[in-house]
Design a protein around this motif. Sequence first.
Motif: not given
Length: 477
Positions: A380-385, A451-455
């Motif tokens: 969620s944090v990565a998506l928002n960023r 970051e999103l890819y890793r998350a």
Amino acid sequence: MMQRLSLIALALLVSSCMVGPDFESPEPDMPAEFYSSTENAQGGGRTLEELAWWELFQDPQLQSLIDTALKNNLDVKGALVAVETARARYGIERSNLFPTVDLFLGSERENSSLLTDGNDSISNTQELRFNIAWEVDLWGARRRANEAANAIYLSSSYALVGTQLSLISEVADTYIGILAAKGRLQIRENTVFARERALVIADKRFQGGLTSKLEVQQSRVELAEARAGIVDIEQDIFQLQSRLSILLGEEPQAFGITSSLLDQELPEGLVAGVPVSILKNRPDMMQAEQALQEATARLGIAKAAYYPRLNITGELGFETEEFSDLLDSDGQKWLVGGELLTPLFNAGRIRAEDKIAQLALEQAGLDYQQTLLDSLNEVSVALNRYHLSQRRLSEREVLEEASRAYLILAIKRYRNGVLAYIDVLDAQRKLLDAELSVNESKEIQLKSVVELYRALGGGWQPEDVPVDITAADMAGL
């Protein structure tokens, strides 16, 4: 003898049971979509879980660096060693399911004492035999131990995937950092060039009596300030390249990176997918599940300790006085024995071990839930960023375009005597800040994708992990 033992072993194994709970893969309640997700509003697209790293990171230089890192990185090699160690430990546990067979070959020559035996004689004994020992897995303790060892093996395999995923992300993140630093350096160098020209013009205007000495000094201050920023950027590039070298398992070195931030392209229409996908795509979630399976198996081992243990022993061989008669059928001997051991008193040790196993299973369940919550939060944090980085970049690009137009207009009005030189310097600073801001925003956008890819788990698939060795090795039992 061997046939009888085999039949006994098979009958006992078939008739035995497994105490303790059987593992069931958890099915937690999951939200319909990630918090801060805007996919429904934007429409569909390829999910990141469908993309391999070489599909997401399309820069050939970056692909080459990641490939080298996956082959040479020392953390990855260490994770590979851990996988092989876990597999070997599984082999040890699996061997406990079967009887042990030892070959004994002995020769003995004895002279009896005339004082004690009354017969001063020499005797020879030659012996060849197989010693057999087996603890029958009546209550499944050995098989539960196999399940636990297999869970550890799979967990180490998922840890390897996690290490590879982190490495891919770190290499990409560091590479983007180098590109961003090079972008800042180029902007600074362009600024230095422009201010060198401005200083020449200011000096000529001063010599021609068109302006004051103050304007010349202002130009020199601005030039010195632009040059001063270059040193810090060069230091950043050096440190980032050293970090990249370590990730690649190499000595610190400079890399001939020719790409720029603007060269970095991403697949169209990237979306995060649905939250339930992280259960099978994130290596740490798979590790948490294996930890839960291991704890379940160990509870079964603790439960089996309440019940009797059956040990079977046997001997089959030959015994004779002369070595030449060692294999004579008349010298054949055999022995079959068994013992049943049941716990009567142990001062509460078995009960305590059972309690510890139950608490360990409860803790593994809590750890699984916490890992799930952490995973949902990270995504969620990565998506928002990621979404905000796209907006930020778009806004900064508008600001850069406006700042450049403002500088052009300021220079024209300055040359026409409408504006003072201080206004031109102010416009130059605004453009410099805007260019640096666009460069930073592009860096943030690209790093947010990493970051999103890793998350989301990094696009690996279950087939990338070695097969469940219990399913393969237990198939014949």
